[in-house]
Design an enzyme around this catalytic site. Structure first.
Site, PDB file in Angstrom:
ATOM      1  N   PHE A   1      -7.239  -4.379   1.742  1.00 26.14           N
ATOM      2  CA  PHE A   1      -7.265  -2.983   2.636  1.00 26.14           C
ATOM      3  C   PHE A   1      -8.472  -2.917   3.508  1.00 26.14           C
ATOM      4  O   PHE A   1      -9.478  -3.454   3.230  1.00 26.14           O
ATOM      5  CB  PHE A   1      -7.773  -1.955   1.465  1.00 26.14           C
ATOM      6  CG  PHE A   1      -7.521  -0.503   1.852  1.00 26.14           C
ATOM      7  CD1 PHE A   1      -6.283  -0.136   1.827  1.00 26.14           C
ATOM      8  CD2 PHE A   1      -8.744   0.092   2.401  1.00 26.14           C
ATOM      9  CE1 PHE A   1      -6.154   1.361   2.579  1.00 26.14           C
ATOM     10  CE2 PHE A   1      -8.465   1.318   2.936  1.00 26.14           C
ATOM     11  CZ  PHE A   1      -7.189   1.954   2.968  1.00 26.14           C
TER      12      PHE A   1
ATOM     13  N   ARG B   1     -11.947   6.102  10.376  1.00 24.42           N
ATOM     14  CA  ARG B   1     -11.092   5.919  11.637  1.00 24.42           C
ATOM     15  C   ARG B   1     -12.389   5.726  12.967  1.00 24.42           C
ATOM     16  O   ARG B   1     -11.536   5.168  13.793  1.00 24.42           O
ATOM     17  CB  ARG B   1     -10.401   7.123  12.023  1.00 24.42           C
ATOM     18  CG  ARG B   1      -9.378   7.176  10.903  1.00 24.42           C
ATOM     19  CD  ARG B   1      -8.320   8.287  11.471  1.00 24.42           C
ATOM     20  NE  ARG B   1      -7.566   8.998  10.395  1.00 24.42           N
ATOM     21  CZ  ARG B   1      -6.374   8.514   9.885  1.00 24.42           C
ATOM     22  NH1 ARG B   1      -5.936   7.520  10.384  1.00 24.42           N
ATOM     23  NH2 ARG B   1      -5.890   9.107   8.870  1.00 24.42           N
TER      24      ARG B   1
ATOM     25  N   ASP C   1       2.569  -2.683   6.586  1.00 27.42           N
ATOM     26  CA  ASP C   1       1.981  -3.225   5.159  1.00 27.42           C
ATOM     27  C   ASP C   1       3.073  -3.456   4.401  1.00 27.42           C
ATOM     28  O   ASP C   1       3.683  -4.636   4.554  1.00 27.42           O
ATOM     29  CB  ASP C   1       1.093  -1.990   4.562  1.00 27.42           C
ATOM     30  CG  ASP C   1       0.362  -2.366   3.167  1.00 27.42           C
ATOM     31  OD1 ASP C   1       0.335  -3.462   3.014  1.00 27.42           O
ATOM     32  OD2 ASP C   1       0.226  -1.611   2.516  1.00 27.42           O
TER      33      ASP C   1
ATOM     34  N   GLU D   1       1.937   0.746  16.211  1.00 27.31           N
ATOM     35  CA  GLU D   1       1.374   1.169  15.061  1.00 27.31           C
ATOM     36  C   GLU D   1       0.066   0.417  14.780  1.00 27.31           C
ATOM     37  O   GLU D   1       0.111  -0.693  15.246  1.00 27.31           O
ATOM     38  CB  GLU D   1       2.764   0.547  13.928  1.00 27.31           C
ATOM     39  CG  GLU D   1       2.624   0.818  12.480  1.00 27.31           C
ATOM     40  CD  GLU D   1       2.129   2.330  12.095  1.00 27.31           C
ATOM     41  OE1 GLU D   1       1.249   3.066  12.624  1.00 27.31           O
ATOM     42  OE2 GLU D   1       2.921   2.772  11.203  1.00 27.31           O
ATOM     43  N   ASP D   2      -0.756   0.956  13.796  1.00 24.65           N
ATOM     44  CA  ASP D   2      -1.998   0.280  13.274  1.00 24.65           C
ATOM     45  C   ASP D   2      -1.754  -0.619  12.487  1.00 24.65           C
ATOM     46  O   ASP D   2      -2.187  -1.890  12.622  1.00 24.65           O
ATOM     47  CB  ASP D   2      -2.756   1.391  12.700  1.00 24.65           C
ATOM     48  CG  ASP D   2      -2.373   2.105  11.601  1.00 24.65           C
ATOM     49  OD1 ASP D   2      -1.063   2.102  11.190  1.00 24.65           O
ATOM     50  OD2 ASP D   2      -3.016   3.028  10.730  1.00 24.65           O
TER      51      ASP D   2
HETATM   52  P1  IMP Z   1       3.548   0.772   4.946  1.00 24.75           P
HETATM   53  O1  IMP Z   1       4.595   1.609   4.894  1.00 24.75           O
HETATM   54  O2  IMP Z   1       3.338   0.175   3.223  1.00 24.75           O
HETATM   55  O3  IMP Z   1       3.680  -0.579   5.621  1.00 24.75           O
HETATM   56  O4  IMP Z   1       2.327   1.610   5.231  1.00 24.75           O
HETATM   57  C1  IMP Z   1       1.909   1.797   6.662  1.00 24.75           C
HETATM   58  C2  IMP Z   1       1.050   2.736   6.415  1.00 24.75           C
HETATM   59  O5  IMP Z   1       0.062   2.597   5.148  1.00 24.75           O
HETATM   60  C3  IMP Z   1       0.040   2.500   7.485  1.00 24.75           C
HETATM   61  O6  IMP Z   1       0.419   3.192   8.858  1.00 24.75           O
HETATM   62  C4  IMP Z   1      -1.313   3.029   7.196  1.00 24.75           C
HETATM   63  O7  IMP Z   1      -1.571   4.512   7.469  1.00 24.75           O
HETATM   64  C5  IMP Z   1      -1.183   2.654   5.654  1.00 24.75           C
HETATM   65  N1  IMP Z   1      -1.989   1.417   5.365  1.00 24.75           N
HETATM   66  C6  IMP Z   1      -1.248   0.274   4.869  1.00 24.75           C
HETATM   67  N2  IMP Z   1      -2.320  -0.653   4.653  1.00 24.75           N
HETATM   68  C7  IMP Z   1      -3.515   0.043   5.058  1.00 24.75           C
HETATM   69  C8  IMP Z   1      -5.065  -0.464   5.168  1.00 24.75           C
HETATM   70  O8  IMP Z   1      -5.132  -1.766   4.728  1.00 24.75           O
HETATM   71  N3  IMP Z   1      -5.721   0.106   5.587  1.00 24.75           N
HETATM   72  C9  IMP Z   1      -5.542   1.647   6.058  1.00 24.75           C
HETATM   73  N4  IMP Z   1      -4.238   2.203   5.769  1.00 24.75           N
HETATM   74  C10 IMP Z   1      -3.243   1.097   5.559  1.00 24.75           C
END
Ligand code: IMP
Length: 181
Positions: free
Chosen positions: A153, A166, A104, A100-101
């Protein structure tokens, strides 16, 4: 300072640092999965660049597949429904490494884990390039973490802001206030 869409971003983690950290993660994965033929499962879109670079550095036999999380709101009160699309492999008995990238809040990852576990894999671990521990709302413990970062962010290296950014080879973070570096 760079502009992505309507926001300003400042340099955060440069490509050389990202490369070095990925090499270290890949070495660790190679040691941990020597005879296990791991199946890397990259999460699109954000992880495409990380998954490619990580896989190039892994020195043991491994496979890769990609999934996409599609979520939609149901009209009834059942809330958000998540579907994992794209996975064709049979995960039964496999050693799965999710790539995963960023983790969050952890909500996306927790839903991915639930879906993958239904297929009875032998093991599931998480590799994430970026991890925001302060934002975490689920009990997610990524085994391999590129960088723990503050709750800000970021964009670049596969991560987007409204679809843009990207393509940047380095990571950038949102500037604190408009016009301030
Ligand atoms: P989560 O479900 O809150 O953990 O969010 C995961 C997804 O939100 C990631 O796979 C990203 O696509 C997006 N995301 C969360 N934080 C960032 C950020 O700082 N930059 C860009 N995308 C983010």
């Amino acid at each position: 300072m760079i502009t992505v869409g309507d926001k300003d971003f400042v340099p955060f983690i440069e490509r050389k640092t990202i490369e070095a950290r990925i090499a270290a993660l890949a070495l660790q994965i190679s040691q941990d999965y020597q005879a296990k033929r791991p199946l890397l499962v990259g999460v699109l879109n954000g992880a495409f660049m990380f998954a490619a670079d990580l896989m190039k550095e892994i020195s043991v036999p491994c496979e890769i597949s990609f999934v996409k999380v599609s979520s939609y709101q149901q009209a009834a009160s059942t809330g958000r429904v998540t579907q994992l699309i794209g996975l064709q492999e049979d995960l039964t008995g496999r050693h799965v490494v999710i790539v995963e990238d960023i983790v969050d809040t952890g909500l996306t990852m927790s839903e991915i884990l639930t879906e993958l576990q239904k297929q009875n894999p032998r093991s599931v671990e998480i590799t994430t390039l970026l991890f925001k521990p302060e934002a975490l709302r689920k009990a997610i413990r990524p085994r391999y973490v590129g960088f723990e970062i503050a709750n800000r962010f970021v964009v670049g290296y596969g991560l987007d802001y409204n679809g843009l950014g990207r393509n940047l080879a380095d990571l950038y973070v949102l500037a604190e206030a408009p016009g301030v570096a």
